[in-house]
Design a protein around this motif. Structure first.
Motif, PDB file in Angstrom:
ATOM      1  N   SER A 129       0.810  -1.221   0.000  1.00 17.55           N
ATOM      2  CA  SER A 129       0.000   0.000   0.000  1.00 17.55           C
ATOM      3  C   SER A 129       0.843   1.271   0.000  1.00 17.55           C
ATOM      4  O   SER A 129       0.384   2.316  -0.453  1.00 17.55           O
ATOM      5  N   ASN A 130       2.080   1.190   0.495  1.00 17.44           N
ATOM      6  CA  ASN A 130       2.922   2.373   0.553  1.00 17.44           C
ATOM      7  C   ASN A 130       4.406   1.973   0.570  1.00 17.44           C
ATOM      8  O   ASN A 130       5.075   2.098   1.595  1.00 17.44           O
ATOM      9  N   PRO A 131       4.922   1.493  -0.560  1.00 17.22           N
ATOM     10  CA  PRO A 131       6.330   1.079  -0.568  1.00 17.22           C
ATOM     11  C   PRO A 131       7.274   2.268  -0.579  1.00 17.22           C
ATOM     12  O   PRO A 131       6.997   3.298  -1.191  1.00 17.22           O
ATOM     13  N   GLY A 132       8.379   2.104   0.106  1.00 13.84           N
ATOM     14  CA  GLY A 132       9.442   3.109   0.080  1.00 13.84           C
ATOM     15  C   GLY A 132      10.545   2.669  -0.859  1.00 13.84           C
ATOM     16  O   GLY A 132      10.502   1.586  -1.452  1.00 13.84           O
ATOM     17  N   ARG A 133      11.554   3.498  -0.981  1.00 13.67           N
ATOM     18  CA  ARG A 133      12.681   3.196  -1.871  1.00 13.67           C
ATOM     19  C   ARG A 133      13.362   1.878  -1.472  1.00 13.67           C
ATOM     20  O   ARG A 133      13.727   1.085  -2.330  1.00 13.67           O
ATOM     21  N   ALA A 134      13.511   1.622  -0.166  1.00  7.73           N
ATOM     22  CA  ALA A 134      14.164   0.389   0.289  1.00  7.73           C
ATOM     23  C   ALA A 134      13.361  -0.846  -0.117  1.00  7.73           C
ATOM     24  O   ALA A 134      13.933  -1.866  -0.512  1.00  7.73           O
ATOM     25  N   HIS A 135      12.031  -0.749  -0.050  1.00  7.06           N
ATOM     26  CA  HIS A 135      11.177  -1.878  -0.432  1.00  7.06           C
ATOM     27  C   HIS A 135      11.275  -2.121  -1.940  1.00  7.06           C
ATOM     28  O   HIS A 135      11.376  -3.273  -2.393  1.00  7.06           O
ATOM     29  N   TYR A 136      11.240  -1.047  -2.688  1.00  9.88           N
ATOM     30  CA  TYR A 136      11.322  -1.138  -4.152  1.00  9.88           C
ATOM     31  C   TYR A 136      12.678  -1.721  -4.577  1.00  9.88           C
ATOM     32  O   TYR A 136      12.746  -2.593  -5.443  1.00  9.88           O
ATOM     33  N   THR A 137      13.743  -1.287  -3.934  1.00 11.08           N
ATOM     34  CA  THR A 137      15.078  -1.808  -4.228  1.00 11.08           C
ATOM     35  C   THR A 137      15.155  -3.301  -3.910  1.00 11.08           C
ATOM     36  O   THR A 137      15.755  -4.076  -4.665  1.00 11.08           O
ATOM     37  N   ALA A 138      14.535  -3.718  -2.802  1.00  5.75           N
ATOM     38  CA  ALA A 138      14.512  -5.140  -2.446  1.00  5.75           C
ATOM     39  C   ALA A 138      13.742  -5.947  -3.486  1.00  5.75           C
ATOM     40  O   ALA A 138      14.137  -7.067  -3.829  1.00  5.75           O
ATOM     41  N   ALA A 139      12.659  -5.385  -4.014  1.00  9.95           N
ATOM     42  CA  ALA A 139      11.888  -6.072  -5.051  1.00  9.95           C
ATOM     43  C   ALA A 139      12.711  -6.216  -6.330  1.00  9.95           C
ATOM     44  O   ALA A 139      12.670  -7.261  -6.996  1.00  9.95           O
ATOM     45  N   LEU A 140      13.473  -5.193  -6.663  1.00  8.22           N
ATOM     46  CA  LEU A 140      14.325  -5.277  -7.855  1.00  8.22           C
ATOM     47  C   LEU A 140      15.427  -6.319  -7.663  1.00  8.22           C
ATOM     48  O   LEU A 140      15.816  -7.005  -8.614  1.00  8.22           O
ATOM     49  N   ARG A 141      15.916  -6.448  -6.441  1.00  7.25           N
ATOM     50  CA  ARG A 141      16.923  -7.485  -6.167  1.00  7.25           C
ATOM     51  C   ARG A 141      16.326  -8.871  -6.429  1.00  7.25           C
ATOM     52  O   ARG A 141      16.975  -9.745  -6.997  1.00  7.25           O
ATOM     53  N   VAL A 142      15.085  -9.091  -5.991  1.00  3.43           N
ATOM     54  CA  VAL A 142      14.436 -10.382  -6.227  1.00  3.43           C
ATOM     55  C   VAL A 142      14.302 -10.630  -7.731  1.00  3.43           C
ATOM     56  O   VAL A 142      14.543 -11.742  -8.217  1.00  3.43           O
ATOM     57  N   LEU A 143      13.954  -9.594  -8.472  1.00  2.00           N
ATOM     58  CA  LEU A 143      13.838  -9.720  -9.930  1.00  2.00           C
ATOM     59  C   LEU A 143      15.186 -10.088 -10.549  1.00  2.00           C
ATOM     60  O   LEU A 143      15.261 -10.969 -11.416  1.00  2.00           O
ATOM     61  N   LEU A 144      16.256  -9.459 -10.092  1.00  2.00           N
ATOM     62  CA  LEU A 144      17.597  -9.810 -10.565  1.00  2.00           C
ATOM     63  C   LEU A 144      17.957 -11.253 -10.197  1.00  2.00           C
ATOM     64  O   LEU A 144      18.545 -11.984 -11.000  1.00  2.00           O
ATOM     65  N   TYR A 145      17.610 -11.643  -8.982  1.00  2.00           N
ATOM     66  CA  TYR A 145      17.861 -13.015  -8.552  1.00  2.00           C
ATOM     67  C   TYR A 145      17.139 -14.002  -9.468  1.00  2.00           C
ATOM     68  O   TYR A 145      17.715 -15.007  -9.897  1.00  2.00           O
ATOM     69  N   LEU A 146      15.879 -13.719  -9.766  1.00  2.00           N
ATOM     70  CA  LEU A 146      15.109 -14.609 -10.627  1.00  2.00           C
ATOM     71  C   LEU A 146      15.700 -14.679 -12.028  1.00  2.00           C
ATOM     72  O   LEU A 146      15.734 -15.749 -12.640  1.00  2.00           O
ATOM     73  N   ASP A 147      16.176 -13.549 -12.520  1.00  2.00           N
ATOM     74  CA  ASP A 147      16.780 -13.540 -13.851  1.00  2.00           C
ATOM     75  C   ASP A 147      17.989 -14.470 -13.893  1.00  2.00           C
ATOM     76  O   ASP A 147      18.183 -15.201 -14.861  1.00  2.00           O
ATOM     77  N   GLY A 148      18.765 -14.474 -12.849  1.00  2.00           N
ATOM     78  CA  GLY A 148      19.957 -15.319 -12.809  1.00  2.00           C
ATOM     79  C   GLY A 148      19.689 -16.773 -12.453  1.00  2.00           C
ATOM     80  O   GLY A 148      20.551 -17.629 -12.623  1.00  2.00           O
TER      81      GLY A 148
END
Length: 167
Positions: A129-148
Motif C-alpha cells: 500500500s505504501n512502498p518506500g525506496r528500500a522496499h522497491y530496491t529489495a523487489a528489484l533485487r528479487v527480480l535480478l535473482y530470478l533472472d539469474g
C-alpha cells in the motif's frame, strides 16, 4: 499403462474429458518427469522470462547476479515507507503499480515452484500500500535473482534411505 487407461476410462464415464497424454504444462508451470528415476520437476522458467520481458526495463541496466533473493543486511520496516504527501511518496507513486505486480508475481512463484522466495515475498507484501525506496530496491533485487536463476526447478525425487513416509 493399463491402470492409467482404466482410470481415464472410469473418469470419462463420469466427466467428459479428452485424454491428451502425459501432463506437460499446468497453470503456466512446466512439468517434467523421468519415470526411470521416479523424479518430477516443476519449472517456471517461461514465467520468469515473461517477468523479465515485462519488468526488465525497471532494472535500468543492472546486471548483477545474486545467489539469494534477500540481502541479509537490509531490514525492511514500515519506517521506510514515505509519509503521505511527501516528495518521496510522490516519486514512489510512479512505481506503485509495478511494485504491486512484482510482489504478486513473487507470491505466486513462492507458492508454486520457488519456495526460496517465500520469506522475501511475504516481507515485500507488507508494504504494497505504501512502498518506500528500500522496499522497491529489495523487489528489484528479487527480480535480478530470478533472472539469474530462471532455470532452477522444484525437484521431487525419492530418497531410498528414508523409506516410504506419509504425512
Amino acid at each position: 499403462s493399463a491402470l492409467r487407461k482404466r482410470f481415464v476410462s472410469a473418469l470419462n464415464d463420469r466427466f467428459p474429458l479428452t485424454d491428451k497424454g502425459d501432463l506437460e504444462w499446468i497453470l503456466g508451470v512446466k512439468v517434467s518427469r523421468d519415470r526411470s528415476k521416479i523424479t518430477l520437476d516443476l519449472s517456471h522458467e517461461l514465467y520468469v522470462r515473461d517477468l523479465m520481458q515485462r519488468f526488465g526495463s525497471l532494472l535500468d541496466g543492472l546486471t548483477k547476479r545474486f545467489d539469494s533473493p534477500v540481502d541479509n543486511t537490509v531490514r525492511l520496516s514500515s519506517d521506510q515507507s514515505p509519509a503521505i504527501g511527501s516528495p518521496e511518496h510522490e516519486s514512489m507513486a510512479a512505481h506503485h503499480d509495478d511494485y504491486m505486480s512484482l510482489v504478486g508475481a513473487f507470491l505466486w512463484l513462492s507458492n508454486v515452484s520457488r519456495p526460496e522466495l517465500s520469506f522475501i515475498s511475504s516481507q515485500l507484501a507488507r508494504f504494497v500500500s505504501n512502498p518506500g525506496r528500500a522496499h522497491y530496491t529489495a523487489a528489484l533485487r528479487v527480480l535480478l535473482y530470478l533472472d539469474g536463476s530462471s532455470k532452477r526447478t522444484l525437484h521431487f525425487a525419492p530418497k531410498p534411505s528414508l523409506g516410504f513416509q506419509v504425512y
